[in-house]
Scaffold this motif. Structure first.
Motif, PDB file in Angstrom:
ATOM      1  N   PHE A 155      11.951  12.167   9.317  1.00 32.94           N
ATOM      2  CA  PHE A 155      12.262  10.952   8.055  1.00 32.94           C
ATOM      3  C   PHE A 155      13.294  10.375   8.435  1.00 32.94           C
ATOM      4  CE2 PHE A 155      13.824  11.108   3.772  1.00 32.94           C
ATOM      5  CZ  PHE A 155      12.685   9.803   3.300  1.00 32.94           C
ATOM      6  N   VAL A 195       8.723   6.877  -3.878  1.00 32.95           N
ATOM      7  CA  VAL A 195       9.240   6.407  -4.177  1.00 32.95           C
ATOM      8  C   VAL A 195      10.056   4.838  -3.134  1.00 32.95           C
ATOM      9  CG1 VAL A 195      12.096   6.986  -3.242  1.00 32.95           C
ATOM     10  CG2 VAL A 195       9.854   8.757  -4.499  1.00 32.95           C
ATOM     11  N   PHE A 196       9.509   4.923  -1.620  1.00 36.30           N
ATOM     12  CA  PHE A 196      10.155   3.251  -1.566  1.00 36.30           C
ATOM     13  C   PHE A 196       8.925   2.044  -1.479  1.00 36.30           C
ATOM     14  CE2 PHE A 196      12.103   1.600   2.234  1.00 36.30           C
ATOM     15  CZ  PHE A 196      13.199   1.944   2.368  1.00 36.30           C
ATOM     16  N   GLY A 197       7.756   2.758  -1.738  1.00 32.12           N
ATOM     17  CA  GLY A 197       7.274   1.489  -1.972  1.00 32.12           C
ATOM     18  C   GLY A 197       7.115   0.861  -3.071  1.00 32.12           C
ATOM     19  N   HIS A 250      15.800   6.847  12.549  1.00 38.32           N
ATOM     20  CA  HIS A 250      16.917   5.850  12.231  1.00 38.32           C
ATOM     21  C   HIS A 250      17.884   6.066  13.515  1.00 38.32           C
ATOM     22  CE1 HIS A 250      15.238   4.831   8.505  1.00 38.32           C
ATOM     23  NE2 HIS A 250      15.534   5.737   7.615  1.00 38.32           N
ATOM     24  N   VAL A 268       0.954  -1.070   0.184  1.00 43.86           N
ATOM     25  CA  VAL A 268      -0.120  -0.281  -0.006  1.00 43.86           C
ATOM     26  C   VAL A 268       0.901   1.929   0.006  1.00 43.86           C
ATOM     27  CG1 VAL A 268      -1.992   0.941   1.114  1.00 43.86           C
ATOM     28  CG2 VAL A 268      -2.099  -1.113   1.094  1.00 43.86           C
ATOM     29  N   GLY A 269       0.643   1.983  -0.796  1.00 41.64           N
ATOM     30  CA  GLY A 269       1.306   3.537  -1.679  1.00 41.64           C
ATOM     31  C   GLY A 269       2.690   2.867  -1.753  1.00 41.64           C
ATOM     32  N   VAL A 270       3.106   3.215  -3.086  1.00 43.10           N
ATOM     33  CA  VAL A 270       4.354   2.775  -3.874  1.00 43.10           C
ATOM     34  C   VAL A 270       4.616   4.107  -4.867  1.00 43.10           C
ATOM     35  CG1 VAL A 270       3.915  -0.071  -4.291  1.00 43.10           C
ATOM     36  CG2 VAL A 270       2.339   2.087  -5.892  1.00 43.10           C
ATOM     37  N   PRO A 298       8.124   5.712  10.088  1.00 45.00           N
ATOM     38  CA  PRO A 298       8.252   6.275  11.248  1.00 45.00           C
ATOM     39  C   PRO A 298       6.200   5.251  11.703  1.00 45.00           C
ATOM     40  CG  PRO A 298       7.452   8.208  11.069  1.00 45.00           C
ATOM     41  CD  PRO A 298       8.234   7.605  10.048  1.00 45.00           C
TER      42      PRO A 298
HETATM   43  N1  LIG Z   1      13.594   3.033   5.665  1.00 47.44           N
HETATM   44  C1  LIG Z   1      13.699   3.444   4.797  1.00 47.44           C
HETATM   45  O1  LIG Z   1      15.139   3.754   4.467  1.00 47.44           O
HETATM   46  C2  LIG Z   1      12.876   4.476   4.424  1.00 47.44           C
HETATM   47  C3  LIG Z   1      13.649   4.824   2.875  1.00 47.44           C
HETATM   48  C4  LIG Z   1      12.216   6.159   2.418  1.00 47.44           C
HETATM   49  C5  LIG Z   1      10.599   6.447   2.878  1.00 47.44           C
HETATM   50  N2  LIG Z   1      10.802   5.832   3.974  1.00 47.44           N
HETATM   51  C6  LIG Z   1       9.216   5.417   4.377  1.00 47.44           C
HETATM   52  O2  LIG Z   1       8.545   5.215   3.773  1.00 47.44           O
HETATM   53  C7  LIG Z   1       6.899   6.291   3.483  1.00 47.44           C
HETATM   54  C8  LIG Z   1       6.863   6.359   2.416  1.00 47.44           C
HETATM   55  O3  LIG Z   1       7.647   7.246   1.719  1.00 47.44           O
HETATM   56  P1  LIG Z   1       7.739   7.961   0.016  1.00 47.44           P
HETATM   57  O4  LIG Z   1       9.525   8.463  -0.351  1.00 47.44           O
HETATM   58  O5  LIG Z   1       7.848   6.967  -1.125  1.00 47.44           O
HETATM   59  O6  LIG Z   1       6.652   9.063  -0.176  1.00 47.44           O
HETATM   60  P2  LIG Z   1       6.098   8.855  -0.913  1.00 47.44           P
HETATM   61  O7  LIG Z   1       5.375  10.458  -1.579  1.00 47.44           O
HETATM   62  O8  LIG Z   1       6.878   9.273  -2.737  1.00 47.44           O
HETATM   63  O9  LIG Z   1       5.130   7.599  -1.357  1.00 47.44           O
HETATM   64  C9  LIG Z   1       3.903   7.533  -0.739  1.00 47.44           C
HETATM   65  C10 LIG Z   1       2.940   7.052  -1.582  1.00 47.44           C
HETATM   66  O10 LIG Z   1       2.152   7.012  -0.196  1.00 47.44           O
HETATM   67  C11 LIG Z   1       0.504   7.305  -1.413  1.00 47.44           C
HETATM   68  N3  LIG Z   1      -0.188   7.197  -0.896  1.00 47.44           N
HETATM   69  C12 LIG Z   1      -0.712   8.042  -0.187  1.00 47.44           C
HETATM   70  N4  LIG Z   1      -1.787   8.644   0.807  1.00 47.44           N
HETATM   71  C13 LIG Z   1      -2.233   6.910   0.354  1.00 47.44           C
HETATM   72  C14 LIG Z   1      -3.222   6.315   0.684  1.00 47.44           C
HETATM   73  N5  LIG Z   1      -4.787   6.743   1.623  1.00 47.44           N
HETATM   74  N6  LIG Z   1      -3.814   4.846   0.023  1.00 47.44           N
HETATM   75  C15 LIG Z   1      -3.336   4.089  -1.231  1.00 47.44           C
HETATM   76  N7  LIG Z   1      -1.881   5.330  -1.263  1.00 47.44           N
HETATM   77  C16 LIG Z   1      -1.685   6.324  -0.671  1.00 47.44           C
HETATM   78  C17 LIG Z   1       0.656   8.700  -2.420  1.00 47.44           C
HETATM   79  O11 LIG Z   1      -0.187   8.673  -3.352  1.00 47.44           O
HETATM   80  C18 LIG Z   1       2.489   7.783  -2.577  1.00 47.44           C
HETATM   81  O12 LIG Z   1       2.569   7.654  -3.954  1.00 47.44           O
HETATM   82  C19 LIG Z   1       7.680   7.072   4.874  1.00 47.44           C
HETATM   83  O13 LIG Z   1       6.725   6.686   5.905  1.00 47.44           O
HETATM   84  C20 LIG Z   1       8.927   7.233   4.685  1.00 47.44           C
HETATM   85  O14 LIG Z   1       9.551   7.299   5.926  1.00 47.44           O
HETATM   86  C21 LIG Z   1      11.715   4.966   4.699  1.00 47.44           C
END
Ligand SMILES: NC(=O)c1ccc[n+]([C@@H]2O[C@H](COP(=O)([O-])OP(=O)(O)OC[C@H]3O[C@@H](n4cnc5c(N)ncnc54)[C@H](O)[C@@H]3O)[C@@H](O)[C@H]2O)c1
Length: 335
Positions: free
Chosen positions: A172, A14-16, A176, A10-12, A97
């Motif tokens: 963000f 950058v990281f998804g 970590h 769910v949520g694809v 988080p």
């Molecule tokens: N572990 C790591 O090293 C690391 C690295 C980057 C990001 N993250 C975490 O991953 C998560 C996502 O970050 P990101 O950079 O990919 O963000 P992002 O904004 O690039 O992607 C988030 C996606 O979620 C979608 N979204 C939002 N609400 C939604 C919903 N209700 N239903 C379906 N889709 C929905 C958005 O449309 C978007 O495509 C964050 O919590 C971030 O902190 C972790």
């Protein structure tokens, strides 16, 4: 031989997308579907990894062929998809988080207990070999007991360009390092004090500096920032754990490979998710494999909801300290 685990993401963004890529490659997993509010993005990621696209995550998590849901929505949008997946009887991996409030962490942890499903949080430093090995050296007692720790993570402005105004660099990135410190110290946070400044960005604070005290007397300092120049080519991260009988230093900067062109020098990622011989390699793959194995064989995930919640509590306390200008107590107040 157990059947393949069905996974939905769910949520694809950058990281998804990275999650979807890794799940699509794991031997004992079948990536079934991805859900995102952004239809174009959702369709594109689904197509790339041979999965089905869902506009509404409720439809994805309800599928009988899904066992595990990965939630990679923005920092403040984890609660509802996590609760929906748990109430549909799925195991859940939620990105860090855990949440942006302790109350939300409690709701998700309780829901997992009630559903009898596994829940873990993407505190990826625990799977970064540099940080993992350092913590093992401390845990074995090679260097005695911890006296103090210093951690820092300074990123380029590109992350602030992308996420500033939607989250803070404390949530963000700082989370970590706070989770890493908590993991090393193994004691409750007692008190935090935090300062931040905003001299470069107009929609988020540039830098946070926090002082931390644990109930066992260990003290620590944490620096989180995202205003390094855009062309800097890497992030700067390090940790030092000074102990009664030695010290452990981690160079967590992404600097093992340097690519210099006529433009800015670049340091490609070789730790978290580089592609090697067509396969995703590194800490993210290891972390997701670990959780898949916990589900398949009944193990306990390395990151528990309670530990992830302690990191959130620490960051929330830092943000409260900023508002009040005073130290904030989380645990027992010393007499
Ligand atoms: N572990 C790591 O090293 C690391 C690295 C980057 C990001 N993250 C975490 O991953 C998560 C996502 O970050 P990101 O950079 O990919 O963000 P992002 O904004 O690039 O992607 C988030 C996606 O979620 C979608 N979204 C939002 N609400 C939604 C919903 N209700 N239903 C379906 N889709 C929905 C958005 O449309 C978007 O495509 C964050 O919590 C971030 O902190 C972790």
């Amino acid at each position: 031989m157990p059947k393949k685990l069905g996974v939905g993401v769910v949520g694809v963004g950058v990281f998804g997308e990275q999650h979807a890529k890794v799940y699509s490659q794991l031997e004992h997993v079948r990536l079934i579907g991805v859900a995102d509010l952004n239809e174009t993005r959702c369709a594109q990621v689904a197509k790339t990894f041979g999965a089905k696209a869902f506009g509404d995550y409720n439809e994805l998590v309800a599928r009988a062929d899904i066992d595990l849901v990965a939630v990679c929505t923005p920092d403040d949008a984890h609660l509802h998809p996590v609760l929906a997946a748990l109430s549909a009887g799925k195991h859940v991996f939620v990105e860090k988080p855990f949440a942006t409030s302790v109350a939300d962490c409690t709701k998700m942890a309780s829901a997992a207990e009630l559903a009898g499903r596994k829940l873990t949080v993407g505190q990826i430093l625990r799977f970064d070999p540099r940080y993992h090995v350092a913590r093992e050296a401390v845990a074995r007692g090679d260097v005695g007991e911890i006296v103090h720790l210093t951690v820092r993570r300074n990123n380029q402005m590109a992350s602030a360009d992308r996420l500033g105004g939607r989250t803070s660099v404390l949530f963000f990135l700082g989370i970590h390092d706070l989770d890493f410190m908590n993991w090393c110290v193994g004691s409750k946070l007692q008190r935090v004090y935090c300062e931040s400044t905003r001299r470069v960005l107009d929609n988020a604070d540039d830098t946070y500096l926090a002082l931390v005290r644990y109930e066992n007397g260990v003290i620590a300092s944490l620096e989180a920032s995202w205003v390094l120049p855009r062309g800097y080519g890497k992030l700067e991260a390090e940790a030092e754990i000074v102990c009664t009988n030695g010290t452990v230093f981690v160079d967590g900067s992404a600097n093992a490979v340097r690519v210099a062109t006529s433009g800015p020098v670049n340091h490609p990622d070789v730790t978290y998710g580089p592609e090697v011989a067509g396969l995703s390699y590194g800490a993210l793959r290891h972390q997701l494999t670990h959780f898949v194995d916990c589900i398949r064989f009944g193990g306990e995930p390395l990151v528990s909801p309670a530990e992830a919640a302690q990191a959130v509590a620490g960051i929330c306390a830092m943000e409260r300290s900023l508002k009040t200008g005073a130290p904030v107590y989380l645990g027992r107040k010393p007499k």
